[in-house]
Design a protein around this motif. Structure first.
Motif, PDB file in Angstrom:
ATOM      1  N   TRP A  33       6.960 -14.044 -26.859  1.00 21.25           N
ATOM      2  CA  TRP A  33       7.937 -15.221 -27.707  1.00 21.25           C
ATOM      3  C   TRP A  33       8.076 -16.168 -26.724  1.00 21.25           C
ATOM      4  CZ3 TRP A  33       9.984 -10.630 -29.020  1.00 21.25           C
ATOM      5  CH2 TRP A  33      10.963 -10.484 -28.356  1.00 21.25           C
ATOM      6  N   LYS A  34       7.797 -15.242 -25.088  1.00 17.75           N
ATOM      7  CA  LYS A  34       8.404 -16.653 -23.710  1.00 17.75           C
ATOM      8  C   LYS A  34       7.454 -16.272 -23.100  1.00 17.75           C
ATOM      9  CE  LYS A  34      12.782 -17.214 -21.245  1.00 17.75           C
ATOM     10  NZ  LYS A  34      13.853 -16.469 -20.969  1.00 17.75           N
ATOM     11  N   ASP A  35       6.753 -14.744 -22.615  1.00 18.88           N
ATOM     12  CA  ASP A  35       5.278 -14.893 -21.803  1.00 18.88           C
ATOM     13  C   ASP A  35       5.446 -15.332 -20.479  1.00 18.88           C
ATOM     14  OD1 ASP A  35       3.120 -14.200 -21.577  1.00 18.88           O
ATOM     15  OD2 ASP A  35       1.818 -15.597 -22.512  1.00 18.88           O
ATOM     16  N   GLU A  36       6.495 -14.709 -19.853  1.00 21.85           N
ATOM     17  CA  GLU A  36       6.630 -15.167 -18.551  1.00 21.85           C
ATOM     18  C   GLU A  36       5.737 -14.147 -17.552  1.00 21.85           C
ATOM     19  OE1 GLU A  36      11.304 -15.217 -17.923  1.00 21.85           O
ATOM     20  OE2 GLU A  36      10.655 -13.905 -19.683  1.00 21.85           O
ATOM     21  N   PHE A  37       4.944 -13.519 -17.965  1.00 19.75           N
ATOM     22  CA  PHE A  37       3.778 -12.685 -17.581  1.00 19.75           C
ATOM     23  C   PHE A  37       3.085 -13.318 -17.432  1.00 19.75           C
ATOM     24  CE2 PHE A  37       0.096 -10.266 -17.630  1.00 19.75           C
ATOM     25  CZ  PHE A  37       0.433  -8.866 -16.486  1.00 19.75           C
ATOM     26  N   THR A  38       2.427 -14.578 -18.237  1.00 21.76           N
ATOM     27  CA  THR A  38       1.390 -14.928 -18.082  1.00 21.76           C
ATOM     28  C   THR A  38       1.172 -16.669 -16.988  1.00 21.76           C
ATOM     29  OG1 THR A  38      -0.017 -14.651 -19.999  1.00 21.76           O
ATOM     30  CG2 THR A  38      -0.210 -16.559 -19.577  1.00 21.76           C
ATOM     31  N   GLN A  39       2.892 -17.037 -16.923  1.00 22.38           N
ATOM     32  CA  GLN A  39       3.553 -17.801 -16.167  1.00 22.38           C
ATOM     33  C   GLN A  39       3.556 -16.959 -14.755  1.00 22.38           C
ATOM     34  OE1 GLN A  39       6.893 -19.711 -18.105  1.00 22.38           O
ATOM     35  NE2 GLN A  39       6.298 -19.528 -19.730  1.00 22.38           N
ATOM     36  N   LYS A  40       3.678 -16.335 -14.553  1.00 25.95           N
ATOM     37  CA  LYS A  40       3.866 -15.541 -13.058  1.00 25.95           C
ATOM     38  C   LYS A  40       2.677 -15.168 -12.552  1.00 25.95           C
ATOM     39  CE  LYS A  40       6.658 -12.086 -10.356  1.00 25.95           C
ATOM     40  NZ  LYS A  40       6.905 -13.270  -9.215  1.00 25.95           N
ATOM     41  N   TRP A  41       1.524 -14.479 -13.645  1.00 24.19           N
ATOM     42  CA  TRP A  41       0.471 -13.871 -13.368  1.00 24.19           C
ATOM     43  C   TRP A  41      -0.872 -14.857 -13.329  1.00 24.19           C
ATOM     44  CZ3 TRP A  41       1.254 -10.102  -9.271  1.00 24.19           C
ATOM     45  CH2 TRP A  41       2.935  -9.168  -9.438  1.00 24.19           C
ATOM     46  N   ASN A  42      -0.429 -15.645 -14.194  1.00 22.63           N
ATOM     47  CA  ASN A  42      -1.800 -15.712 -14.736  1.00 22.63           C
ATOM     48  C   ASN A  42      -3.697 -14.644 -14.658  1.00 22.63           C
ATOM     49  OD1 ASN A  42      -3.918 -18.252 -14.736  1.00 22.63           O
ATOM     50  ND2 ASN A  42      -4.981 -18.544 -12.963  1.00 22.63           N
ATOM     51  N   PRO A  43      -3.282 -14.233 -15.806  1.00 23.08           N
ATOM     52  CA  PRO A  43      -4.263 -13.038 -15.167  1.00 23.08           C
ATOM     53  C   PRO A  43      -5.220 -13.548 -16.334  1.00 23.08           C
ATOM     54  CG  PRO A  43      -2.423 -12.581 -17.703  1.00 23.08           C
ATOM     55  CD  PRO A  43      -2.634 -14.194 -15.949  1.00 23.08           C
ATOM     56  N   PRO A  44      -6.555 -12.430 -16.480  1.00 26.78           N
ATOM     57  CA  PRO A  44      -7.656 -12.643 -16.822  1.00 26.78           C
ATOM     58  C   PRO A  44      -7.537 -12.736 -18.004  1.00 26.78           C
ATOM     59  CG  PRO A  44      -7.867 -11.220 -15.146  1.00 26.78           C
ATOM     60  CD  PRO A  44      -6.799 -11.110 -14.823  1.00 26.78           C
ATOM     61  N   VAL A  45      -8.668 -14.053 -18.943  1.00 25.99           N
ATOM     62  CA  VAL A  45      -8.431 -14.091 -20.273  1.00 25.99           C
ATOM     63  C   VAL A  45      -8.867 -12.668 -21.086  1.00 25.99           C
ATOM     64  CG1 VAL A  45     -10.144 -14.431 -21.904  1.00 25.99           C
ATOM     65  CG2 VAL A  45      -9.780 -16.473 -19.567  1.00 25.99           C
TER      66      VAL A  45
END
Length: 264
Positions: A95-107
């Motif tokens: 619900w916060k998804d700080e992982f995507t914001q920090k790491w910009n992972p592949p789709v």
């Protein structure tokens, strides 16, 4: 079986929520019980591993593993559920998804994480731990916040093994928790006791053929700072999801077999 409440609860859940198909309990997302007043956490903070459904499943599946486990002796400060493989440590909360914001992972990894955030809330990822507390801290919480373990089950089990088998380099703080909960851990001391702990709690995927703990995780966290090679980080993310998913499914199938045998 020490009480019938667990059996009745599981049977009723299968009939009412799974249309009588007990096999589908393996993939049931416990997060769906957040507002459920019968099988969720009525009157207490919601936690998928401490729902009434999981308390019932623990009693049925692990009632002969933990000698003091019963419906009445389940929950905070007693014998409580614990989520084995975490999603929040590596991938933050969905619900916060700080992982995507920090790491910009592949789709592809993003989609894999979404699937895992369902998988890790299924029965195969839930176990029992004693829950008597020190200054408000439980073993569950201590495991999750430990600077070296970061909620990784393989790292926690390696430390617990040293305490229960009295190795000279055991961690004294973890030993404090084990001693406080000694009535529950008593059956698991020594090498033979450790084997009982692993076999009884269906944690064999975390040990070798001699029941010695295997550490495979790198202990990564989504908030990791400093230089990090992204490719290696994403490789470990994929490995962690793949291995955890395999363990969760294997363990869930084993738990299902025991449920079928004991509830008829």
């Amino acid at each position: 079986m020490k009480d019938e409440i667990g059996i009745i609860t599981v049977k009723t859940f299968v009939e009412e929520r799974l249309e009588g198909n007990i096999d589908s309990i393996i993939d049931y997302d416990l997060g769906r019980l957040r507002s459920d007043k019968q099988y969720g956490c009525p009157g207490r903070k919601f936690d998928p591993d401490d729902t009434n459904l999981m308390r019932a499943i623990y009693c049925v599946v692990f009632g002969d593993v933990w000698t003091n486990l019963s419906w009445e002796n389940s929950g905070d400060g007693k014998l409580r559920g614990d989520t084995i493989n975490s999603s929040a440590t590596f991938f933050s909360y969905p619900w916060k998804d700080e992982f995507t914001q920090k790491w910009n992972p592949p789709v592809e990894l993003t989609e894999k994480i979404k699937t895992f955030q369902h998988t890790f809330h299924t029965i195969g990822n839930m176990m029992v731990l004693p829950d008597k507390r020190i200054d408000g801290w439980s073993i569950n919480q201590y495991r999750g916040c430990h600077a070296e373990w970061h909620d990784y089950e393989d790292r926690f089990l390696a430390a617990l093994y040293k305490v229960l088998t009295d190795k000279s380099d055991h961690e004294e703080d973890l030993q404090d928790f084990v001693r406080l909960n000694e009535e529950d851990f008593a059956f698991f001391y020594g090498e033979d006791g450790w084997r009982r702990f692993i076999d009884g709690n269906i944690l064999n995927d975390y040990v070798d053929a001699n029941h010695l703990p295997i550490i495979r995780s790198k202990g990564y966290t989504w908030w990791r700072s400093g230089y990090v090679n992204k490719q290696r980080f994403f490789t470990e993310a994929n490995r962690y999801i793949d291995e955890s998913t395999r363990i969760i499914h294997n363990r869930g199938k084993h738990m299902l077999d025991i449920l079928k045998e004991r509830i008829g």
